[in-house]
Design an enzyme around this catalytic site. Structure first.
Site, PDB file in Angstrom:
ATOM      1  N   GLU A  50      37.966  41.457  38.873  1.00  0.00           N
ATOM      2  CA  GLU A  50      37.114  42.123  37.613  1.00  0.00           C
ATOM      3  C   GLU A  50      37.223  43.479  37.939  1.00  0.00           C
ATOM      4  O   GLU A  50      36.884  43.881  38.975  1.00  0.00           O
ATOM      5  CB  GLU A  50      35.934  41.423  37.402  1.00  0.00           C
ATOM      6  CG  GLU A  50      35.097  41.834  36.385  1.00  0.00           C
ATOM      7  CD  GLU A  50      33.578  41.195  36.273  1.00  0.00           C
ATOM      8  OE1 GLU A  50      32.968  41.370  35.184  1.00  0.00           O
ATOM      9  OE2 GLU A  50      33.022  41.030  37.371  1.00  0.00           O
ATOM     10  N   LYS A 115      35.358  38.251  27.877  1.00  0.00           N
ATOM     11  CA  LYS A 115      34.484  37.787  28.676  1.00  0.00           C
ATOM     12  C   LYS A 115      33.272  37.202  27.657  1.00  0.00           C
ATOM     13  O   LYS A 115      32.742  38.027  26.861  1.00  0.00           O
ATOM     14  CB  LYS A 115      33.908  38.838  29.676  1.00  0.00           C
ATOM     15  CG  LYS A 115      32.707  38.030  30.610  1.00  0.00           C
ATOM     16  CD  LYS A 115      32.285  39.099  31.605  1.00  0.00           C
ATOM     17  CE  LYS A 115      31.329  38.493  32.475  1.00  0.00           C
ATOM     18  NZ  LYS A 115      30.926  39.677  33.565  1.00  0.00           N
ATOM     19  N   CYS A 149      33.864  36.223  36.096  1.00  0.00           N
ATOM     20  CA  CYS A 149      32.449  36.265  36.805  1.00  0.00           C
ATOM     21  C   CYS A 149      31.484  35.317  36.360  1.00  0.00           C
ATOM     22  O   CYS A 149      31.523  34.071  36.543  1.00  0.00           O
ATOM     23  CB  CYS A 149      31.832  37.892  36.995  1.00  0.00           C
ATOM     24  SG  CYS A 149      30.967  38.400  38.271  1.00  0.00           S
TER      25      CYS A 149
END
Length: 264
Positions: A50, A115, A149
């Site tokens: 990331e 995300k 994540c």
């Protein structure tokens, strides 16, 4: 690297776990060239962490416009030069928003995923727009689900009603929660009967947060196929689609999953 629409039952995947220098894109890209590029002769896909050009710097907006991103252009050039697909996340501006965006590039396509679960504890939700769509990338006969994540903590978002074969999570996951990282990666692989790859960073960032890596590859039975420890490391794995299909044929728990819908 064969064309992305040509079936390939075995994927050779390279992963780079490295110490991302804070907001120093040029240094980070040179590091990728040094640590990964010499080893890509037989690799189909290179996975980066990331925010691989900046680190998790969510307050200063070290972002790039999507259509003019020098980092995306670098990914295109890298993919073409080394004949390898490449993916990782960048901070991208588009349509009035700033996104933590997973970028996938191979010789025939660019795919993106924004995300969904923004890390409010670290202020990501105050400075970024959240994604709304789950994405499946088709590559060489494989179906791949990208995540970033914090997405890993939310099993509904990962639920395999999309018939994917591989979940990829790219992360800046702190050392203080390493046990959670390892546990959730294994859980996502088991519950979704898929391979799961987590690629994390190492080192300390400008916010005095420490990262210990522990990037790893888990199969659908929960076995650890490859891991990187807590140092900078380039490592590889071979994934066999027949192995996954054999498990699902013998013990397919996905057919008994609950139906659900996700609000945007």
């Amino acid at each position: 690297m064969k064309t992305s629409d040509q079936f390939q039952k075995v994927l050779n995947i390279g992963m780079l776990q490295f110490d991302i220098q804070w907001e120093q894109a040029a240094i980070n890209l040179r590091k990728i060239e040094k640590l990964a590029a010499p080893h890509l002769q037989d690799v189909d896909l290179l996975i980066l962490p990331e925010a691989f050009t900046t680190g998790f710097s969510v307050k200063k907006f070290p972002s790039e416009p999507f259509e003019k991103s020098t980092s995306i252009q670098w990914m295109k050039d890298f993919s073409e030069k080394h004949k390898v697909a490449i993916c990782g996340s960048l901070f991208i501006e588009e349509d009035g928003g700033i996104y933590n965006r997973f970028i996938w590039i191979d010789e025939t396509q660019i795919r993106t995923y924004n995300k969904r679960h923004l890390f409010s504890i670290g202020g990501e939700d105050k400075n970024f727009s959240k994604g709304s769509e789950r994405v499946i990338i088709d590559y060489k006969g494989w179906k791949i689900m990208p995540q970033i994540c914090y997405d890993l903590r939310f099993p509904v978002w990962s639920r395999n009603d999309l018939n994917y074969d591989l979940l990829i999570n790219v992360a800046n996951w702190p050392a203080s929660r390493n046990k959670v990282w390892k546990t959730l990666l294994k859980a996502r692989a088991l519950e979704n009967q898929s391979f799961a790859i987590g690629v994390n960073r190492v080192g300390d960032d400008a916010m005095d947060i420490s990262y210990k890596g522990n990037s790893m590859v888990i199969d659908a039975r929960g076995n650890n196929l490859a891991k990187a420890g807590n140092k900078e490391k380039y490592f590889t794995v071979q994934l066999d689609l027949d192995q996954l299909r054999d498990l699902r044929k013998k013990f397919n728990s996905l057919i008994d999953g609950d139906e659900f819908s996700i609000k945007k």
